[in-house]
Design an enzyme around this catalytic site. Structure first.
Site, PDB file in Angstrom:
ATOM      1  N   GLU A 152      -6.262  -7.378   5.042  1.00  9.68           N
ATOM      2  CA  GLU A 152      -5.742  -7.987   3.772  1.00  9.68           C
ATOM      3  C   GLU A 152      -5.743  -9.633   4.390  1.00  9.68           C
ATOM      4  OE1 GLU A 152      -2.287  -6.721   6.768  1.00  9.68           O
ATOM      5  OE2 GLU A 152      -4.117  -6.085   5.932  1.00  9.68           O
ATOM      6  N   ASN A 201       0.682  -1.029  -0.241  1.00  9.77           N
ATOM      7  CA  ASN A 201       0.009  -0.051  -0.090  1.00  9.77           C
ATOM      8  C   ASN A 201       1.107   1.172   0.170  1.00  9.77           C
ATOM      9  OD1 ASN A 201      -2.612  -0.689  -0.281  1.00  9.77           O
ATOM     10  ND2 ASN A 201      -3.080  -1.005   1.847  1.00  9.77           N
ATOM     11  N   ASP A 246      -6.367  -2.107  -3.409  1.00  8.16           N
ATOM     12  CA  ASP A 246      -7.809  -2.652  -3.565  1.00  8.16           C
ATOM     13  C   ASP A 246      -7.586  -3.739  -4.697  1.00  8.16           C
ATOM     14  OD1 ASP A 246      -9.561   0.350  -2.546  1.00  8.16           O
ATOM     15  OD2 ASP A 246      -8.693  -1.238  -1.395  1.00  8.16           O
TER      16      ASP A 246
END
Length: 522
Positions: A426, A390, A399
């Site tokens: 996650e 991320n 995403d």
């Protein structure tokens, strides 16, 4: 033959009945919209009022925190200033040291926030402290505050990052002043240590929810003190946070609703930068706690309005559509119910089942497994180094990564009874009814290889590509089993896999009391 006035195929009264139906429909719709609109306006007004009250409370809290912090450092600053003038005028030779030591000790006793006071020579060696004996060691030439005064001629008090005292190991926040000789040359450093425990006690005097936080930091973002206390975070940088990046440059004080990048909790933050010192204080309460009362009132009001709308709708259904149109409405309602059930039981991003459906399915499969003496398997899966992913590629790419992993889980869950779940963040889970541990491990290996075959670039991973770690567990239910224990065992195997290096599967073996680790590619 006379011409008929009416069409013989037209049902008497149709011309009058059709406008009435339209008028009734419009009236019912208008009533429902008015009720919904009034409910929305009332709830929105009360929500804004609750948030406004919380903002006022947050502003008052940060003002109190800022005043306390300023008073704390100002008192230490005044003591340092008076002692620095004394030392610069009279020096700190052998004749002056006994008197200075007693003065240091008295000052520390007078101010409860002080851990101790210390005088260091130009080489960073201890000269005088408020403690009876001088510490042993190599001095403090490596400390940030000492290097600062060596390199800066300013005589203004300097507040440095929190450190552990070399006197007794206690966490302190150093405030220090440069000591010059009569010619203005660097002669040493006078430092006072502020107890971090002093701020901890002050923070604890305020009532916060379980998800609330308070912190004191330097202007550059270095964290000095925090509630709840976490030693691992002391000294870390908050400079990339929204408060430092966007809010402080615009205003020295204010409030903002911010979603934490650490735990995902949305909080109302109040922040304030001190005028006299390069310090920032902030406090935060979770939005859910602030709006807890509003949620309860909203639920009650919504139920009442929903019941009224339902009554009006039923009346309209009977009056307008009658029995013939009832079947169509019922069909539409069933379709809407299925849509709502889909929304309530599935994750909107990945399309996988959510935890609610997962827990319901677990209860069903436990009961079936107990009746049929068949095993129930579970895979807990975690994307390796997902936070780095991320941070490197952004949340939009994150995403997309989650949806790709979810697609792998769907492809590997071949049976109708298999259930792929987004467990949170996650982390994913795969429920495998009627599957022993060998079958669970085989599917885990298939999942792991399928993720690697996608060749998703991940610069933060040792392999250079996205990988997953998996924890496997299977057992035959007895009828009195705990869902939480079942999940915890698979989760324990997952953490064994992660601790062993990630990109592998772990099988929890209760008989051996350990988790068997394997690469799942053999």
């Amino acid at each position: 033959m006379p011409i008929p006035i009416h069409d013989p195929h037209q049902t008497p009264g149709t011309l009058k009945r059709l406008p009435l139906r339209k008028a009734a429909a419009l009236f019912i719709v208008a009533v429902c919209l008015c009720l919904s609109g009034l409910l929305y306006l009332q709830l929105e007004q009360t929500r804004r009022q609750d948030l406004a009250n919380a903002q006022i409370a947050s502003t008052n809290l940060t003002r109190a925190m800022a005043q306390q912090a300023e008073d704390t450092f100002l008192a230490a600053d005044l003591v340092l200033t008076s002692l620095a003038d004394w030392v610069e005028d009279d020096g700190y030779g052998a004749a002056q040291r006994p008197r200075l030591q007693k003065t240091f000790a008295r000052r520390v006793q007078q101010l409860e926030q002080l851990h101790g006071m210390f005088l260091f020579d130009r080489e960073g060696q201890w000269v005088i402290t408020s403690f009876p004996d001088l510490p042993r060691g190599n001095g403090v030439a490596d400390r940030e505050y000492f290097r600062f005064h060596q390199q800066n001629a300013s005589t203004v008090a300097h507040i440095g990052p929190a450190i552990r005292s070399r006197e007794n190991g206690e966490w302190i926040i150093p405030i220090s002043k440069r000591i010059n000789d009569r010619a203005g040359n660097f002669q040493g450093v006078l430092m006072a240590g502020i107890k971090m425990a002093y701020f901890d006690r002050f923070f604890k005097s305020f009532s916060l929810d379980d998800n609330g936080i308070m912190f004191l930091g330097l202007k550059d973002g270095t964290l000095l003190a925090r509630r709840p206390f976490d030693e691992g975070l002391i000294g870390s940088s908050l400079a990339r946070g929204r408060i430092y990046q966007k809010l402080l440059p615009e205003a020295p004080a204010g409030t903002a609703m911010i979603k934490s990048v650490v735990d995902g909790v949305v909080r109302l933050y109040g922040y304030r930068q001190l005028a006299a010192y390069p310090l920032v204080v902030a406090s935060a309460s979770s939005r859910d706690t602030i709006l807890k009362g509003w949620y309860e009132r909203a639920f009650q009001s919504s139920v009442i309005v929903a019941l009224v709308i339902l009554g009006v709708g039923l009346f309209g259904w009977v009056f307008i559509h009658q029995v013939r149109d009832g079947e169509r409405i019922e069909k539409n309602l069933r379709k809407a119910q299925r849509t709502l059930e889909q929304i309530a039981t599935h994750d909107s991003l990945t399309g996988l089942a959510n935890r609610r459906l997962f827990e319901q399915s677990l209860e069903i499969e436990f009961a079936r497994g107990a009746r049929q003496s068949s095993p129930v398997g579970l895979i807990m899966l975690d994307i390796d180094f997902f936070k780095r992913y991320n941070d490197a590629y952004g949340h939009v790419a994150g995403d997309h990564c989650l949806t790709q992993v979810a697609q792998v889980l769907k492809n590997c869950s071949q049976r109708k009874s298999d259930l792929a779940v987004r467990y949170g963040g996650e982390e994913f889970a795969v429920l495998l009814p009627d599957t022993d541990i060998n079958g669970v491990l085989a599917i885990a290996g298939q999942i792991r290889r399928s993720v690697m075959d996608k060749r998703i670039t991940h610069s933060g991973s040792p392999t250079g590509y996205l990988t997953v770690s998996l924890g496997c567990y299977s057992f035959i239910p007895s009828g009195n089993d705990s869902l939480e224990v079942f999940i915890q065992r698979a989760d324990a195997a997952l953490y064994q896999a992660k601790n062993a290096g990630r990109n592998r599967a772990a099988v929890l073996s209760l008989e051996e009391g350990v988790a068997e680790l394997m690469r799942s590619d053999r």
